[in-house]
Design a protein around this motif. Sequence first.
Motif, PDB file in Angstrom:
ATOM      1  N   ASP A 104      41.230   7.684  72.692  1.00  0.00           N
ATOM      2  CA  ASP A 104      42.073   8.624  71.963  1.00  0.00           C
ATOM      3  C   ASP A 104      43.484   8.609  72.537  1.00  0.00           C
ATOM      4  O   ASP A 104      43.785   7.897  73.483  1.00  0.00           O
ATOM      5  N   VAL A 136      45.504  12.296  77.290  1.00  0.00           N
ATOM      6  CA  VAL A 136      45.382  13.656  77.802  1.00  0.00           C
ATOM      7  C   VAL A 136      45.724  13.583  79.287  1.00  0.00           C
ATOM      8  O   VAL A 136      45.069  12.867  80.048  1.00  0.00           O
ATOM      9  N   GLU A 157      41.222  26.172  69.506  1.00  0.00           N
ATOM     10  CA  GLU A 157      40.763  24.818  69.849  1.00  0.00           C
ATOM     11  C   GLU A 157      40.839  23.854  68.669  1.00  0.00           C
ATOM     12  O   GLU A 157      41.197  22.682  68.858  1.00  0.00           O
ATOM     13  N   ALA A 158      40.524  24.286  67.477  1.00  0.00           N
ATOM     14  CA  ALA A 158      40.572  23.386  66.316  1.00  0.00           C
ATOM     15  C   ALA A 158      41.999  22.916  66.045  1.00  0.00           C
ATOM     16  O   ALA A 158      42.222  21.738  65.741  1.00  0.00           O
ATOM     17  N   ARG A 201      42.876  20.410  68.837  1.00  0.00           N
ATOM     18  CA  ARG A 201      42.141  19.162  68.603  1.00  0.00           C
ATOM     19  C   ARG A 201      42.785  18.382  67.460  1.00  0.00           C
ATOM     20  O   ARG A 201      42.941  17.160  67.530  1.00  0.00           O
ATOM     21  N   HIS A 259      46.009  16.791  68.537  1.00  0.00           N
ATOM     22  CA  HIS A 259      45.755  15.678  69.449  1.00  0.00           C
ATOM     23  C   HIS A 259      45.117  14.493  68.724  1.00  0.00           C
ATOM     24  O   HIS A 259      45.630  13.377  68.789  1.00  0.00           O
ATOM     25  N   ALA A 260      44.025  14.729  68.049  1.00  0.00           N
ATOM     26  CA  ALA A 260      43.271  13.628  67.440  1.00  0.00           C
ATOM     27  C   ALA A 260      43.865  13.176  66.114  1.00  0.00           C
ATOM     28  O   ALA A 260      44.076  11.986  65.902  1.00  0.00           O
ATOM     29  N   ASP A 261      44.132  14.111  65.229  1.00  0.00           N
ATOM     30  CA  ASP A 261      44.574  13.753  63.884  1.00  0.00           C
ATOM     31  C   ASP A 261      46.037  13.315  63.843  1.00  0.00           C
ATOM     32  O   ASP A 261      46.380  12.349  63.176  1.00  0.00           O
ATOM     33  N   ARG A 304      35.540  21.573  75.373  1.00  0.00           N
ATOM     34  CA  ARG A 304      35.818  22.029  73.995  1.00  0.00           C
ATOM     35  C   ARG A 304      36.673  21.005  73.246  1.00  0.00           C
ATOM     36  O   ARG A 304      36.443  20.722  72.078  1.00  0.00           O
ATOM     37  N   LEU A 305      37.665  20.450  73.934  1.00  0.00           N
ATOM     38  CA  LEU A 305      38.557  19.477  73.303  1.00  0.00           C
ATOM     39  C   LEU A 305      37.794  18.242  72.839  1.00  0.00           C
ATOM     40  O   LEU A 305      37.954  17.783  71.704  1.00  0.00           O
ATOM     41  N   PHE A 306      36.945  17.716  73.708  1.00  0.00           N
ATOM     42  CA  PHE A 306      36.224  16.477  73.400  1.00  0.00           C
ATOM     43  C   PHE A 306      34.862  16.708  72.760  1.00  0.00           C
ATOM     44  O   PHE A 306      34.162  15.755  72.441  1.00  0.00           O
ATOM     45  N   GLU A 307      34.495  17.969  72.585  1.00  0.00           N
ATOM     46  CA  GLU A 307      33.239  18.336  71.917  1.00  0.00           C
ATOM     47  C   GLU A 307      32.024  17.635  72.531  1.00  0.00           C
ATOM     48  O   GLU A 307      31.109  17.221  71.837  1.00  0.00           O
TER      49      GLU A 307
END
Length: 186
Positions: free
Chosen positions: A4, A7, A95-96, A99, A102-104, A149-152
């Motif tokens: 990813d 971080v 958190e959503a 996330r 960061h990811a999208d 939580r970030l990486f689930e």
Amino acid sequence: MHDDTEVAVLRLGHRPGRDDRMTTHVGLTARALGADRVLFPDNAGQSLETVADITDRFGGPFKAELTEGPQGVIRNWEGQVVHLTMYGERVQDVEADIRAAHADEGDPLLLVVGSEKVPFDVYEEADWNVGVTNQPHSEVAGLAVFLDRLFEGRELEREWDDADREVIPMETGKRVESAGSESDSE
């Protein structure tokens, strides 16, 4: 988490003699739970050495670095900044959004954890001030909960490159093996 966008964890402040173990544990937690690197204050060389040694023995990739200007790191960060503090918004409420950024959106993420009293401008410069609980707790606990939580939970399945040793999960006892060999049981 290496597949990813970056971080990084920034440790703000370090009181030699008082914070040595906690600063080291910030770095070890960052490494173990999916961050790509940790930045320590320039007076935390022993913590850097310990984290680098663990990375050499148990694998990476992971980088530990020293910085002379942690607040400059925050100001110049090209991405999103999350300040972990018990005074922040509840992690479950933000958190959503973090996330997604960061990811999208592919924004590198800087996680800031304090030591001594954190200057107010850190709160102002952060994109999010996040509390994993609004009760007193350690910065290591906050970092661990946030990364999970970030990486689930994906960080728990991570493969480690170039490890000399690996811990073998067991119901009881301790077992550490040389990578590629049979057993170095303790």
